[in-house]
Design a protein around this motif. Structure first.
Motif, PDB file in Angstrom:
ATOM      1  N   VAL A  80       0.725  -1.636  -0.120  1.00 13.02           N
ATOM      2  CA  VAL A  80      -0.224  -0.187   0.714  1.00 13.02           C
ATOM      3  C   VAL A  80       0.489   1.576  -0.206  1.00 13.02           C
ATOM      4  CG1 VAL A  80      -1.693   1.259   1.567  1.00 13.02           C
ATOM      5  CG2 VAL A  80      -2.041  -1.139   1.420  1.00 13.02           C
ATOM      6  N   MET A  81       2.146   1.041   0.636  1.00 14.09           N
ATOM      7  CA  MET A  81       2.769   2.483   0.781  1.00 14.09           C
ATOM      8  C   MET A  81       3.363   2.638  -0.665  1.00 14.09           C
ATOM      9  SD  MET A  81       5.115   2.718   4.197  1.00 14.09           S
ATOM     10  CE  MET A  81       6.072   4.364   4.053  1.00 14.09           C
ATOM     11  N   VAL A  82       4.103   1.459  -1.248  1.00  7.58           N
ATOM     12  CA  VAL A  82       4.638   1.550  -3.022  1.00  7.58           C
ATOM     13  C   VAL A  82       3.302   2.270  -4.119  1.00  7.58           C
ATOM     14  CG1 VAL A  82       5.225   0.140  -4.914  1.00  7.58           C
ATOM     15  CG2 VAL A  82       6.526  -0.216  -2.393  1.00  7.58           C
ATOM     16  N   GLY A  83       2.220   2.002  -3.476  1.00  8.23           N
ATOM     17  CA  GLY A  83       1.459   2.666  -4.118  1.00  8.23           C
ATOM     18  C   GLY A  83       0.818   4.060  -3.541  1.00  8.23           C
ATOM     19  N   TYR A  84       0.769   4.264  -2.697  1.00  9.50           N
ATOM     20  CA  TYR A  84       0.608   5.863  -2.257  1.00  9.50           C
ATOM     21  C   TYR A  84       1.283   6.061  -2.533  1.00  9.50           C
ATOM     22  CZ  TYR A  84      -3.487   5.569   0.006  1.00  9.50           C
ATOM     23  OH  TYR A  84      -5.324   5.288   0.598  1.00  9.50           O
ATOM     24  N   SER A  85       2.875   5.914  -2.382  1.00  8.48           N
ATOM     25  CA  SER A  85       4.031   6.273  -2.673  1.00  8.48           C
ATOM     26  C   SER A  85       5.382   6.026  -2.959  1.00  8.48           C
ATOM     27  CB  SER A  85       4.298   8.031  -1.469  1.00  8.48           C
ATOM     28  OG  SER A  85       5.356   8.502  -1.718  1.00  8.48           O
ATOM     29  N   PRO A  86       5.650   5.876  -3.707  1.00 11.65           N
ATOM     30  CA  PRO A  86       7.018   4.973  -3.975  1.00 11.65           C
ATOM     31  C   PRO A  86       7.779   5.951  -3.310  1.00 11.65           C
ATOM     32  CG  PRO A  86       5.583   5.546  -5.993  1.00 11.65           C
ATOM     33  CD  PRO A  86       4.803   6.262  -5.251  1.00 11.65           C
ATOM     34  N   MET A 129      -2.060   7.553   4.713  1.00 15.85           N
ATOM     35  CA  MET A 129      -1.999   6.562   5.650  1.00 15.85           C
ATOM     36  C   MET A 129      -2.041   7.216   7.092  1.00 15.85           C
ATOM     37  SD  MET A 129       0.400   3.457   3.776  1.00 15.85           S
ATOM     38  CE  MET A 129       0.395   2.629   4.041  1.00 15.85           C
ATOM     39  N   THR A 130      -2.550   6.437   7.560  1.00 12.68           N
ATOM     40  CA  THR A 130      -2.554   6.170   9.484  1.00 12.68           C
ATOM     41  C   THR A 130      -1.598   7.202   9.990  1.00 12.68           C
ATOM     42  OG1 THR A 130      -2.585   4.611   9.982  1.00 12.68           O
ATOM     43  CG2 THR A 130      -5.081   5.129   9.200  1.00 12.68           C
TER      44      THR A 130
END
Lengths: 358, 328, 518
Positions: A212-218, C360-361
């Motif tokens: 999810v992190m990579v998806g939001y902000s690589p 994100m949280t």
């Protein structure tokens, strides 16, 4: 703004830090699912002929759901995998050939088929990461390659007539486990197990978190010490493995393989993922939403077929639902007056400068 | 922040007017020549005419796709639109005796209307192009089915067949080829020499900068999707005239949406938008037709045809990767 | 005087802001700015990062609507709905890194939106010849030897700015604003840009630019306006420029009143050692050693290469030469994943892009630095353990929030930064690099962050702090290295450290002869 409130920290009651697997979108989809099932149950004679037949309907669409689960991971990273259809065909054909030509046990051949799917997914990732080609184009290219290979591997007379234990996966139920289990198709059990697994994977596993992190902000992911290449490679490999699993289930369902049998999977699976609330730009969305959207679209399709509508009309409705739901979401996120005004405002002022307090 | 600002001045030499057209002509001629040596039948006028005619429909559709990609969009719905146009025109001709000029009007009207729908969904409702055209892909396919009501086109009036295969006024060049030349010239002029076309490229390069320069970005987007729809439907009309048949899987069955993207990219249009090559698209389509026909002559099993297409895409795009940002 | 101003303000090219205000949500960025830009004059806007300079320019150029106040052009109020509306009124903003159209020719990027056309047999068509000729003429007028047929993507940043100047003139714009044009440029390129600016000025254009570099500002300006926290605190006209006064105005307080940290916590043990480090592009031959408990500052102009040095040490940028040792072991060439595991962390300058994932949280951000810290149940992250870590972080770092599940983007800049701190500090690092730790952070949270940094040093952590605010370095550091154009040019320690000394250490490096009007 932070005004140094006394006891600032105490104000933050340490609530459970869980990312809830369901939100407004998932609930809306669930309501839609209930409406679809109840509506067809009431209006279409034959849609509901007892719980067994209702659950049995799922056998007709769950292969799409399997592909959608794998594809969810890729789309969560902000990528796309157009090769899933070809991967499904190729790995199912290869598995069938291993069984028919080389006498490999059908289950061992199936396991190899899934491994082949994962490898094809890794190849996609290699093309994307090493050659620096956009996922859309990279997987478009490999889908042609894999498709050709599937045709070549299938030969003039593709294998069919699998052992009964294998075809049971596509059409049988868990009947041997007890009377109530007899209502549950094996496909449904498989899908449910994988749905739970994927949901846990995305919502609570370390891998899901970095995905999810990579998806939001690589960039932020990289600066946090995440090896983003590995995350992407894993996502594409899982997508390939799930596609091949879907191909094998189709092989079992039809009791045959065909080199083009995966072609139908792609568009519907993408629709399921996007309708499920996963953003095409990555990061946003849950597996739970995808699971419900698989059921909504699947039952809708089955219901309409039973009600006498043709395959194409149901497909058409799928497309309309996809567009309407995304449009509704976008309009909902934009505050303002009436629909027409909003659209007109967009046309007149198309690229609003982003508000940026820095 | 200026941290990453020290980008060294890039090499100004090649790339600007890259020689994609010449490469494609050379490769096409070389492969045709090579096949001709092995099998002289390939180089007969009859066969070369077939090769050219065979590439026309894809070329026309791919020209629309070229416009869309140049603007940093994508249009998957060209395939069902082409099928819809072929079906509607073909059935109207077959059952109601619609005259050819009427069919032209019908095809263009369908294309404009449904293409505009795509454009409005993308530009005004902010739905990403890939999602938009995925949705309309199903919608338009459904329309074809509803309209056909289980029938299909297998016989078109002689005027249509003549339009699709023979030359006008006894010319040796088939009409579809002339239509393609006309469309190519129009696209070439539009993209290369009209304010509209340059605005399309400006949007593809940098939509925010184009907006800052006073261009009406949303309107341009809608117009381009409308044009793509228009060309897809023109392609459908030519298809039904040329082959005399149309079914519910016309267009979608051959994955014309993927093929059109492929030849546009191979022709030198950048997937990231901002640069288009109209002639390249047509030549790439001709190259594809040459290779596919050659494979038949060389008795290569048809199973490897699409593998060739896949390799072609990856090789061509490898050369033209610029920005790998998310397509919006 | 007032009558004179009224007469002046009706002149063409006189562009005035009156009481301009701008808020983003609750954050007030500009608090009533009144400023006159006059034909033939260069008005420079100075101020620290976050003072509101860029926002002011965006409002002047029609990119952002103001929340309140009036813009007056030649005495008459104007409302600018868009950048193109500003262009139509002769106002042009040259952005720091111009957003060109990379695949189009230089000539076409200059004319985009207004391509010249001529009639033809097929209708109106773009008149390429006229376009090229006019573009070339515009570049020639500024003596810019740039081929108009080159694709725009092949231009350097300096050339892009030059093309933008010519473009402004082509569109008849005679009020030209430059948003911090010099920081990505080399000194030679800056000279060239200044020669263009002087030419424009002599030609009667109305000019304004933003800069941090004192010597440049003193050289080119006719008036200097100092902005601080959204307020215009000073406007000085040549010849009454005074370097010390400007510096003190920029930082807002008299320079001597800056608090200095108490005692050094530095121990003997070296935690981080860098020798001869170069990236082959932005910095060269950088060396220093950092002991446990020590706070080392990197001072310098924006764009001096400090962030690049930090990123290279951290392992997100490749090194071309040199060595990095962490606790004695050579770690050169390892990626940041490995660095974090070895106890080196980096709080980046650009929080929204590199530091945190804003959608994100809080909890997800806090644990994202090292997920290994979170306990697992059957391979899954324990929600309870995550909540425990997150709650402790929120408490220890005094984060103000509605709950641990709140997305980070809903917090103020200061609280976001505290979360980023918490994310790294709970990994128990031995060395931390803090790049502009109080960028976009309000005053209250700033003091919180300073106290946290003091506490980390007391605990024995080695800290490398990059800051563009001299006061901040003085407040925090035991020792300060001054970086100018990618090289260490000075080292200050002990009693030598003062805001004036820090500012002087890099501002004077630019012009050894002493500058113009100091």
């Amino acid at each position: 703004m932070d005004m140094r409130a006394p006891a600032a920290a105490d104000a933050a009651t340490p609530r459970d830090g869980r990312r809830l697997p369901v939100g407004g979108w998932e609930l809306a989809l669930t309501a839609l699912l209930v409406a679809v099932v109840a509506g067809f149950g009431a209006a279409a004679p034959g849609f509901y002929a007892g719980p067994a037949s209702l659950l049995g309907l799922t056998e007709n669409f769950l292969p799409f759901g399997l592909v959608a689960l794998g594809l969810s991971l890729v789309i969560l990273t902000g990528g796309i995998d157009l090769s899933v259809g070809a991967v499904a065909s190729l790995s199912a054909v290869l598995a069938a050939q291993l069984w028919s030509r080389f006498g490999v046990d059908i289950w061992a051949a199936s396991a190899l088929g899934v491994a082949i799917g994962a490898l094809l997914g890794l190849l996609n990732a290699a093309v994307i990461l090493r050659l620096g080609i956009e996922p859309l184009i990279a997987t478009l290219g490999t889908s042609f390659l894999y498709g050709s290979a599937a045709v070549a591997a299938a030969g003039a007379a593709p294998p069919s007539g699998f052992p009964a234990s294998f075809t049971a996966v596509g059409t049988g139920t868990l009947g041997s486990l007890g009377p109530l289990a007899g209502l549950v198709p094996i496909q449904l059990a498989l899908f449910a197990a994988l749905a739970v697994l994927f949901s846990a994977l995305v919502a609570r596993s370390p891998f899901g978190r970095v995905l999810v992190m990579v998806g939001y902000s690589p960039d932020a992911a990289r600066y946090s010490g995440i090896r983003t290449g590995r995350v992407l490679a894993t996502a594409y490999a899982v997508s390939g493995a799930m596609a091949s699993l879907a191909g094998l289930v189709l092989a079992s369902y039809y009791d045959a393989v065909r080199p083009d049998m995966g072609d139908v999977l792609l568009l519907t699976a993408i629709t399921m993922v996007v309708l499920g609330g996963i953003s095409i730009f990555g990061g946003e969305g849950t597996v739970a939403g995808v699971v419900v959207s698989v059921l909504v679209l699947g039952f809708l399709r089955q219901g309409m077929l039973i009600a006498g509508f043709s395959d194409m009309v149901t497909t058409m409705l799928t497309g309309a639902i996809l567009l309407a739901s995304i449009a509704a979401k976008n309009l909902f996120n934009r505050r303002g007056t009436g629909l027409a005004n909003q659209i007109w405002a967009t046309i007149r002022r198309p690229e609003p400068p982003r508000a940026n307090p820095n | 922040m200026s941290a990453a600002a020290a980008r060294p001045a890039a090499d100004p030499r090649p790339g600007w007017r890259d020689r994609r057209e010449l490469v494609l002509v050379a490769v096409t001629a070389a492969s045709a020549g090579a096949v001709g040596i092995v099998n002289p039948g390939f180089l007969t006028v009859e066969n070369l005419r077939f090769v050219a005619l065979n590439s026309v429909v894809l070329s026309i559709v791919a020209l629309g796709q070229t416009l869309v990609i140049a603007m940093r969009g994508i249009d998957l719905s060209v395939a069902p639109l082409m099928g819809l146009s072929a079906m509607v025109c073909g059935l109207l001709a077959q059952t109601h005796g619609l005259p050819l000029w009427g069919a032209v009007g019908v095809a263009l009207a369908i294309g404009l209307a449904l293409g505009t729908l795509n454009g409005v969904l993308v530009a005004a409702l902010n739905i990403p192009p890939i999602i938009t055209t995925l949705g309309t892909y199903s919608l338009f396919g459904g329309l074809t089915f509803l309209y056909s009501d289980g029938t299909q086109v297998d016989q078109v009036p002689p005027a249509y067949a003549a339009f699709g295969n023979a030359g006008p006024l006894g010319l040796p060049v088939p009409t579809p080829v002339l239509v393609l030349l006309l469309v190519t010239a129009a696209c070439w002029f539009a993209l290369g020499h009209s304010r509209f076309g340059r605005a399309v490229l400006a949007v593809g390069n940098n939509a925010a900068a184009a907006y800052n320069a006073g261009l009406r970005v949303a309107v341009i987007r809608i117009q381009v999707y409308a044009l793509s729809g228009l060309l897809a439907c023109l392609g459908g009309l030519v298809f039904v005239c040329y082959t005399g048949s149309a079914t519910v899987t016309t267009g979608t069955g051959d994955h014309v949406e993927l093929q059109s993207i492929a030849v546009a990219l191979v022709g030198g249009t950048l997937i990231a938008g901002g640069r288009a090559n109209v002639l390249g698209t047509v030549l790439a389509s001709l190259f594809l037709s040459t290779v596919l026909t050659a494979l038949v002559f060389l008795q290569v099993p048809p199973i490897w045809y699409s593998a060739g297409e896949g390799l072609m895409i990856l090789v061509a795009v490898r050369g033209g990767t610029r920005r790998a940002a998310g397509r919006a | 005087m007032s009558a004179q101003r009224d007469a002046d303000s009706a002149m063409p090219g006189f562009y005035a802001a009156q009481g301009i205000r701008k808020s983003y949500g609750a954050i007030q960025v500009l608090k009533g700015i009144s400023l006159d830009l006059k034909p033939g004059r260069m008005v420079t806007i100075m101020g620290e990062n976050g003072a509101g300079k860029s926002t002011l320019f965006k409002i002047l150029a029609g990119q952002v609507p103001p929340t309140g106040g009036t813009l007056r052009l030649a005495g008459a109020p104007v409302a600018l709905a868009s950048p193109s509306a500003a262009h139509a009124r002769g106002i042009y903003l040259v952005p720091q890194e111009p957003a060109l159209l990379p695949e189009l020719s230089v000539a076409e990027t200059m004319f985009v939106g207004a391509l010249p056309t001529r009639g033809g047999p097929l209708g109106r068509r773009v008149d390429w010849a006229a376009m090229r000729a006019r573009a070339r003429a515009a570049l020639d007028a500024l003596e810019l030897p740039i081929d108009v047929d080159r694709p725009a993507r092949t231009l350097s940043i300096a050339q892009q700015q030059q093309v933008e100047c010519a473009k402004a003139l082509l569109r008849g714009c005679r009020i030209i604003l430059f948003d911090e044009p010099t920081s990505p440029l080399t000194s030679h390129e800056v000279e060239h840009l200044f020669s263009i600016m002087r030419r424009l000025k002599a030609d009667g254009c109305t000019l304004s630019f933003i800069s941090h570099r004192m010597d440049e500002v003193l050289e080119i300006s006719d008036e200097i306006a100092v902005l601080r926290d959204g307020v215009l605190v000073d406007v000085v006209a040549r010849p009454s420029f005074d370097r010390a006064r400007l510096l003190s105005r920029m930082v807002g307080r008299p320079l001597k009143a800056v608090p200095r940290r108490a005692a050094s916590n530095a121990r003997d043990e070296v935690a981080l050692e860098v020798r001869g480090l170069s990236d082959g592009l932005r910095f060269a031959d950088v060396g220093f050693s950092l002991r446990r408990g020590e706070v080392l500052g990197l001072a310098g102009l924006v764009g001096a290469g400090r962030t690049e040095i930090a990123e290279t040490v951290f392992g997100v940028r490749p090194a071309a030469a040199g060595e990095v040792r962490l606790g004695g072991a050579v770690v050169t060439g390892l990626d940041c994943h490995a660095m974090i595991r070895r106890g080196l962390v980096y709080v980046p300058e650009d929080r929204a892009r590199h530091g945190a994932v804003l959608p994100m949280t809080i909890t997800e951000n806090v644990t994202s630095g090292l997920l290994d810290r979170v306990r697992r149940r059957a391979g899954l992250l324990s929600a309870r353990d995550e909540a425990r870590i997150s709650a402790a972080a929120v408490r220890d770092f005094r984060v103000r929030c509605a709950g641990l599940d709140q997305p980070l983007r809903e917090l103020s800049g200061g609280n976001q930064q505290k979360v980023v701190f918490a994310k790294w500090m709970t990994t128990g690092p031995r060395v931390a690099i803090l790049d502009e730790p109080t960028r976009g952070v309000d005053v209250g949270a700033k003091e919180d962050i300073y106290e946290m940094i003091d506490a980390m040093a007391r605990d024995g952590m080695a800290l490398l702090v990059i800051s563009s605010e001299s006061e901040e370095l003085v407040r925090l550091c035991d020792r300060i290295l001054s970086i100018y154009e990618g090289r260490v040019v000075a080292e200050l320690s002990g009693a030598d450290i003062s805001p004036a000394a820090v500012a002087r250490s890099y501002l004077t490096a630019a012009a050894p002869s002493g500058g113009v009007a100091a």
